[in-house]
Write an enzyme that holds these catalytic residues in place. Sequence first.
Site, PDB file in Angstrom:
ATOM      1  N   LYS A  13       4.148  -2.121   2.245  1.00 55.29           N
ATOM      2  CA  LYS A  13       3.884  -1.146   3.302  1.00 55.29           C
ATOM      3  C   LYS A  13       2.991  -1.750   4.374  1.00 55.29           C
ATOM      4  O   LYS A  13       2.079  -2.517   4.078  1.00 55.29           O
ATOM      5  CB  LYS A  13       3.199   0.093   2.708  1.00 55.29           C
ATOM      6  CG  LYS A  13       4.145   0.997   1.922  1.00 55.29           C
ATOM      7  CD  LYS A  13       3.432   2.272   1.518  1.00 55.29           C
ATOM      8  CE  LYS A  13       4.400   3.240   0.866  1.00 55.29           C
ATOM      9  NZ  LYS A  13       3.743   4.510   0.491  1.00 55.29           N
ATOM     10  N   HIS A  22      10.813   4.753  -9.245  1.00 55.08           N
ATOM     11  CA  HIS A  22       9.351   4.775  -9.203  1.00 55.08           C
ATOM     12  C   HIS A  22       8.746   4.863 -10.599  1.00 55.08           C
ATOM     13  O   HIS A  22       7.622   4.399 -10.830  1.00 55.08           O
ATOM     14  CB  HIS A  22       8.874   5.953  -8.342  1.00 55.08           C
ATOM     15  CG  HIS A  22       7.552   5.701  -7.689  1.00 55.08           C
ATOM     16  ND1 HIS A  22       7.396   4.793  -6.664  1.00 55.08           N
ATOM     17  CD2 HIS A  22       6.320   6.218  -7.929  1.00 55.08           C
ATOM     18  CE1 HIS A  22       6.128   4.771  -6.292  1.00 55.08           C
ATOM     19  NE2 HIS A  22       5.453   5.628  -7.047  1.00 55.08           N
ATOM     20  N   ARG A  24       7.983   1.467 -11.781  1.00 56.30           N
ATOM     21  CA  ARG A  24       6.766   0.942 -11.131  1.00 56.30           C
ATOM     22  C   ARG A  24       5.531   1.494 -11.847  1.00 56.30           C
ATOM     23  O   ARG A  24       4.579   0.755 -12.132  1.00 56.30           O
ATOM     24  CB  ARG A  24       6.776   1.350  -9.657  1.00 56.30           C
ATOM     25  CG  ARG A  24       5.526   0.967  -8.852  1.00 56.30           C
ATOM     26  CD  ARG A  24       5.825   1.209  -7.372  1.00 56.30           C
ATOM     27  NE  ARG A  24       4.641   1.307  -6.551  1.00 56.30           N
ATOM     28  CZ  ARG A  24       3.993   0.272  -6.024  1.00 56.30           C
ATOM     29  NH1 ARG A  24       4.390  -0.955  -6.279  1.00 56.30           N
ATOM     30  NH2 ARG A  24       2.937   0.462  -5.252  1.00 56.30           N
ATOM     31  N   HIS A  43      -1.628  -1.637  -3.351  1.00 55.48           N
ATOM     32  CA  HIS A  43      -2.329  -0.425  -2.928  1.00 55.48           C
ATOM     33  C   HIS A  43      -3.514  -0.775  -2.044  1.00 55.48           C
ATOM     34  O   HIS A  43      -4.280  -1.681  -2.367  1.00 55.48           O
ATOM     35  CB  HIS A  43      -2.837   0.356  -4.140  1.00 55.48           C
ATOM     36  CG  HIS A  43      -1.762   1.066  -4.881  1.00 55.48           C
ATOM     37  ND1 HIS A  43      -1.893   1.469  -6.188  1.00 55.48           N
ATOM     38  CD2 HIS A  43      -0.517   1.468  -4.503  1.00 55.48           C
ATOM     39  CE1 HIS A  43      -0.786   2.073  -6.586  1.00 55.48           C
ATOM     40  NE2 HIS A  43       0.064   2.069  -5.578  1.00 55.48           N
ATOM     41  N   TYR A  46      -1.843   5.941 -10.814  1.00 57.27           N
ATOM     42  CA  TYR A  46      -0.740   5.299 -11.527  1.00 57.27           C
ATOM     43  C   TYR A  46      -1.093   4.922 -12.957  1.00 57.27           C
ATOM     44  O   TYR A  46      -0.251   4.441 -13.696  1.00 57.27           O
ATOM     45  CB  TYR A  46      -0.300   4.033 -10.786  1.00 57.27           C
ATOM     46  CG  TYR A  46       0.572   4.300  -9.607  1.00 57.27           C
ATOM     47  CD1 TYR A  46       1.962   4.272  -9.718  1.00 57.27           C
ATOM     48  CD2 TYR A  46       0.029   4.588  -8.372  1.00 57.27           C
ATOM     49  CE1 TYR A  46       2.772   4.530  -8.635  1.00 57.27           C
ATOM     50  CE2 TYR A  46       0.823   4.836  -7.277  1.00 57.27           C
ATOM     51  CZ  TYR A  46       2.200   4.809  -7.411  1.00 57.27           C
ATOM     52  OH  TYR A  46       2.993   5.063  -6.328  1.00 57.27           O
TER      53      TYR A  46
END
Length: 304
Positions: free
Chosen positions: A176, A248, A251, A274, A283
């Site tokens: 990202k 996901h 992940r 992150h 997570y």
Amino acid sequence: MLKAKKTNAEFMKAFQRYLKLERGYSPNTIEAYMRDVEKLDSYLQANNKDMLDVKLDDLEHFSATLHDLGIAASSQARILSGIRSLYRFLVLDGYLKDDPTELLESPKTGDYLPEVLSTREVDILESVISTSTKEGVRNRAIIEVLFSCGLRVSELVNLKISNLYIEERYVRIMGKGSKERLVPISDKAIDELERWFETRKHEIKVKPGEEDYVFLNRRGSHLTRTMILIMIKEYAAMAGIKKTISPHTLRHSFATSLLEGGADLRAIQAMLGHESISTTEIYTHIDTTTLRQEILEHHPRNIK
């Protein structure tokens, strides 16, 4: 001195340019932000309001409207986060003096722990995939890379051969905001990839311009996120896995496996890409049995 007023549509276009050029966000992230802002725009149009005239009361009423529509608290919080980004941009760019979202509260979302698969469940998931077809060989490699490297599905579909460093045992990921990270890759994932590359070489006619993509469909083009979601859900059903899973989930399972194996939370944060450690904490999930065992084994009062 404040800039001249524009229409809501013009502000939204300017915000979109800001997200792309100044923030460096990916097309998927920008699309998500714009969907959130469009919800506010629709509300403002229905109430004959301009973006620059919005007050805290208007935003609180908008937030209440989201609740009345039955939108989940977590989704409400995400939408309001996008709205805050819009108004921060309008202040930074000189269209507004004060940010009306400054005192806007998000709904309480509580702790949400998504489903996680154990290593055994991932093995079961992979075992139902027939490798007698080229799609099967590819799909086993996809699931193993997702689980072994903890990639986002958008990162997987855009994974390039030129970013695989097989001998060094790592992959280079563009995450990202165009942030680059290096992630180790397991021997099992490498084995599955090499099997796929051998199959691909003999059975896939690659379209021009698609040569560097790792995973291709039968027509020689790179895959879409939707294709991978459908594929994983179908295999989960075949494997008798009752959990609601998606790409996901793998992940999250990657992060959980590392944590349970004793990996440092900061290392997991780096591998997941992150920005904030608080995101990584969401997570991580250790069941009470594992936690109790950790205390029994490692607390100084329990060590004989």
